[in-house]
Design an enzyme around this catalytic site. Structure first.
Site, PDB file in Angstrom:
ATOM      1  N   CYS A 144       0.815  -1.210   0.000  1.00  0.00           N
ATOM      2  CA  CYS A 144       0.000   0.000   0.000  1.00  0.00           C
ATOM      3  C   CYS A 144       0.854   1.268   0.000  1.00  0.00           C
ATOM      4  CB  CYS A 144      -0.994  -0.026   1.165  1.00  0.00           C
ATOM      5  SG  CYS A 144      -2.377   1.141   0.945  1.00  0.00           S
ATOM      6  N   LYS A 165     -11.798   8.420  -0.534  1.00  0.00           N
ATOM      7  CA  LYS A 165     -10.982   7.286  -0.123  1.00  0.00           C
ATOM      8  C   LYS A 165     -11.324   6.027  -0.915  1.00  0.00           C
ATOM      9  CE  LYS A 165      -9.700   4.692   4.052  1.00  0.00           C
ATOM     10  NZ  LYS A 165      -9.943   4.531   5.512  1.00  0.00           N
ATOM     11  N   HIS A 237      -4.427  -4.394   0.307  1.00  0.00           N
ATOM     12  CA  HIS A 237      -4.134  -5.038   1.585  1.00  0.00           C
ATOM     13  C   HIS A 237      -4.709  -6.452   1.592  1.00  0.00           C
ATOM     14  CE1 HIS A 237      -2.387  -1.813   4.045  1.00  0.00           C
ATOM     15  NE2 HIS A 237      -3.227  -0.984   3.458  1.00  0.00           N
ATOM     16  N   GLU A 239      -3.559  -8.891   2.983  1.00  0.00           N
ATOM     17  CA  GLU A 239      -3.307  -9.504   4.291  1.00  0.00           C
ATOM     18  C   GLU A 239      -4.393  -9.191   5.313  1.00  0.00           C
ATOM     19  OE1 GLU A 239      -1.859  -5.351   4.915  1.00  0.00           O
ATOM     20  OE2 GLU A 239      -1.865  -6.781   3.240  1.00  0.00           O
TER      21      GLU A 239
END
Length: 309
Positions: A144, A165, A237, A239
């Protein structure tokens, strides 16, 4: 076969992963193993360090490779959301590891996208680390904001602010299925994003040493690698746990921030419903491909340390 991740004794993630039947080996037990594990360094600049440790160790667990993990924290930044005793016990500074060599390095994201890179208080230290990885790591995996920072530091590629966002779980396309990093990827897969900036596709394409492997119509470029496989850049992301976006959403609402509902995340866009995890298999495959093809199969058998000065 699942060979363990070697971690410091009493790391909080050990108890969580052990409950998930993920074999995590402590330093004490590893002393009785006659195996040269892969040495990984995780530069953790996320504010919620303990959660990030668990997420990354879980992602790294799905291979038959034994892995020895060390953690680095920024000496030039005071962490606000992690107990000081945890950092003192489980983390090292860059100065303590800079003479060491590693099979792989992972640099996490950080919630500082609203700042110019040079305005981040630990930018100079991070630049030193990113320059060091070119000579002291077989391959480096950037996540990121760290991916944006590394593209800027290594190649001069700028990030651009988003009007809103990029927040949610997005559909992606595999552009280069024959790449070793995307081996086994579905043609279409999902991955979470949580960021306020992006990198333009044309800026990446203008660099002959970079290759775009995956992208999203909504979220843009997702997965990029260098031509020599020494650098991997992931804009999202994978993860994240199933509830990480939910925690971020509720945290920002509590702060009174104007935050959009995460896209394609809650069932029927209802925050009262538990979001399903639709990216777990992609996450495991991404990390295992990196470990296997970009680290294990290319790293030297013996890692030589720098001479002490």
């Amino acid at each position: 076969m699942q060979v363990p991740i070697k971690v410091p004794n009493n790391l909080p993630a050990t108890r969580i992963l052990d409950g998930e039947n993920i074999f995590v080996m402590t330093e004490r037990r590893a002393l009785h193993q006659d195996i040269r594990p892969l040495k990984l360094l995780i530069v953790n600049i996320m504010p919620t360090k303990i959660k990030t440790e668990t997420q990354l160790l879980r992602a790294l667990s799905n291979t038959p490779l034994q892995i020895e993990v060390e953690f680095v924290n920024m000496a030039s930044h005071t962490a606000q959301n992690t107990p000081p005793e945890h950092l003192q016990r489980f983390y090292k500074t860059f100065d303590e590891v800079r003479t060491h060599r590693y099979d792989g390095v992972i640099i996490t994201g950080a919630p500082v996208e609203h700042l110019e890179f040079e305005s981040v208080d630990y930018w100079d230290e991070l630049c030193n680390i990113m320059a060091w990885t070119k000579t002291h790591a077989t391959s480096t995996f950037h996540i990121c904001w760290a991916a944006q920072a590394a593209l800027y530091f290594h190649y001069g590629i700028k990030k651009h602010p988003l009007r809103q966002k990029m927040f949610g779980v997005f559909e992606h396309r595999t552009l280069k299925p024959r790449s070793r990093l995307t081996r086994g990827f579905n043609d279409v897969f999902f991955a979470p994003h949580s960021r306020h900036a992006y990198v333009k596709r044309e800026d990446i394409e203008a660099i002959g040493k970079l290759e775009i492997l995956c992208e999203s119509d909504e979220a843009g470029v997702y997965l990029v690698k260098s031509s020599n496989d020494k650098q991997v850049f992931v804009m999202g992301h994978s993860e994240y746990e199933f509830d990480t976006l939910d925690e971020e959403y509720r945290r920002d609402l509590k702060r009174g921030a104007s935050v959009p509902l995460p896209k394609h995340y809650y069932p029927q866009d209802d925050p009262s419903k538990t979001p399903p995890i639709t990216w777990r298999s992609h996450n495991h495959l991404l990390f295992s491909n990196w470990l296997n093809y970009f680290v294990y199969q290319t790293t030297p058998y013996e890692l030589k340390e720098d001479a002490q000065k």
